[in-house]
Design a protein around this motif. Structure first.
Motif, short mmCIF file in Angstrom:
data_model
loop_
_atom_site.label_atom_id
_atom_site.label_comp_id
_atom_site.label_asym_id
_atom_site.label_seq_id
_atom_site.Cartn_x
_atom_site.Cartn_y
_atom_site.Cartn_z
N LEU A 66 -6.91 -4.41 -7.46
CA LEU A 66 -6.61 -4.06 -6.07
C LEU A 66 -5.11 -4.09 -5.77
N GLN A 67 -4.37 -4.91 -6.51
CA GLN A 67 -2.94 -5.05 -6.25
C GLN A 67 -2.20 -3.73 -6.43
N VAL A 68 -2.66 -2.87 -7.33
CA VAL A 68 -2.01 -1.58 -7.56
C VAL A 68 -2.87 -0.40 -7.13
N SER A 69 -4.17 -0.63 -6.90
CA SER A 69 -5.07 0.48 -6.60
C SER A 69 -5.26 0.72 -5.10
N GLU A 70 -4.82 -0.20 -4.27
CA GLU A 70 -4.99 -0.02 -2.82
C GLU A 70 -4.00 1.03 -2.32
N VAL A 71 -4.54 2.17 -1.86
CA VAL A 71 -3.72 3.25 -1.30
C VAL A 71 -4.14 3.47 0.14
N PHE A 72 -3.46 4.40 0.83
CA PHE A 72 -3.71 4.58 2.25
C PHE A 72 -5.16 4.95 2.55
N VAL A 83 0.84 -1.20 0.00
CA VAL A 83 0.00 0.00 0.00
C VAL A 83 0.87 1.25 0.00
N PHE A 84 1.94 1.23 0.79
CA PHE A 84 2.86 2.37 0.84
C PHE A 84 3.48 2.62 -0.53
#
Length: 311
Positions: free
Chosen positions: A257-263, A82-83
């Motif tokens: 979701l693997q690249v779109s999950e942000v804080f 996520v970071f």
């Protein structure tokens, strides 16, 4: 006795100044109240990042756990993913999206006819007022593999339809393009306001000296709006860990979701969906702390380079 008199005179001058500008201070009151209520009062809730928060006990009644939430956060494999996603998307926005409003403002400013200039400015900042939910629906209708306009064009040229919103490789591009389309026009207003404050005699002198239009932009316009660019750049660096919840949430799905999950979405999923409020507050505090450190660092570098910082 002289020092007492001087202090008294200073207080009197301050009171006279305040009373003279009392209506201006009165206009400032709603803004101050807004920031107190929505920015300073909620900071009290950051305490739950150091507690095992339970609704039945409240914030102060919940037991302290110290830095256990932070240790657990840094021990998660998801945290580093996520970071990395947050940092990568923010960096791309800074490099690609930040210069676009500057270019737009320069282009609009060069339109010779006032009527067309106003029309162009209205057209480019109008998308800012469209909700991200509506934009999400527009993107679905444009990019759907079944009925999307773009995939219909691809089919007509003999290609196979592409599931753009379900592909990790296209997510960042879609996020950047939609961000530019929605926000770039609105941000040009700041630069256009800065351009109008430039002394017109400088343009006249440059024209007399034989400067072309591009040279006037390079040697007059850009130096004139340079302080504004630096301030907005520093603020953008300070928000480097903030990708905006609404935009990411409406185009996020299990496939990307693997690249779109942000804080922002990570905090939402942990805090509201899973009910881990203390852990979600920990994630939010870490993200805000990183942004604050980046802002201080960028401001210090700007001052070392001889530029004006924001504080």
């Amino acid at each position: 006795m002289d020092s007492v008199t001087e202090k008294k005179d200073a207080r009197n001058r301050s009171f006279v100044y305040f009373w003279t500008n009392r209506y201006l201070y009165l206009l400032l009151v709603p803004c101050v109240v807004y920031f107190i209520v929505f920015n300073y009062v909620p900071m009290y809730g950051l305490v739950i990042a150091f507690k095992d928060f339970r609704f039945s006990r409240g914030i102060m009644g919940s037991p302290w756990v110290g830095l256990d939430n932070f240790r657990h956060l840094f021990g998660l494999a998801d945290f580093y993913r996520v970071f990395g996603n947050s940092l990568m998307l923010s960096f791309l926005r800074l490099v690609i999206c930040f210069p676009i409003p500057i270019i737009l403002s320069l282009a609009i400013n060069e339109i010779p006819f006032l009527k067309y200039k106003r029309a162009a400015q209205t057209m480019v900042y109008l998308p800012y007022f469209i909700s991200w939910v509506v934009i999400g629906g527009i993107l679905v209708n444009l990019l759907s593999p079944s009925w999307g306009i773009i995939n219909l064009v691809i089919r007509n040229f003999g290609g196979e339809p592409i599931f753009f919103l379900g592909s990790s490789s296209y997510f960042r591009g879609i996020a950047l393009v939609s961000h530019v389309w929605k926000n770039a026009g609105w941000e040009t207003i700041i630069y256009l306001a800065a351009i109008t404050s430039i002394n017109q005699e400088l343009y006249e002198a440059a024209t007399i000296d034989g400067a072309s239009r591009l040279q006037r932009i390079r040697y007059v316009t850009l130096p004139g709006i340079k302080p504004t660019i630096i301030i907005l750049l520093l603020l953008a660096i300070g928000h480097l860990m903030n990708n905006g919840f609404e935009q990411i949430f409406v185009i996020q799905n299990n496939s990307n979701l693997q690249v779109s999950e942000v804080f922002e979405t990570y905090t939402y999923r942990l805090g509201l969906v899973n009910g881990r409020f203390s852990f979600a507050a920990t994630v939010g505090m870490f993200s805000s702390s990183v942004g604050f450190i980046l802002l201080l660092t960028a401001n210090k570098i700007a001052k070392l380079l001889g530029e004006e910082g924001i504080f």
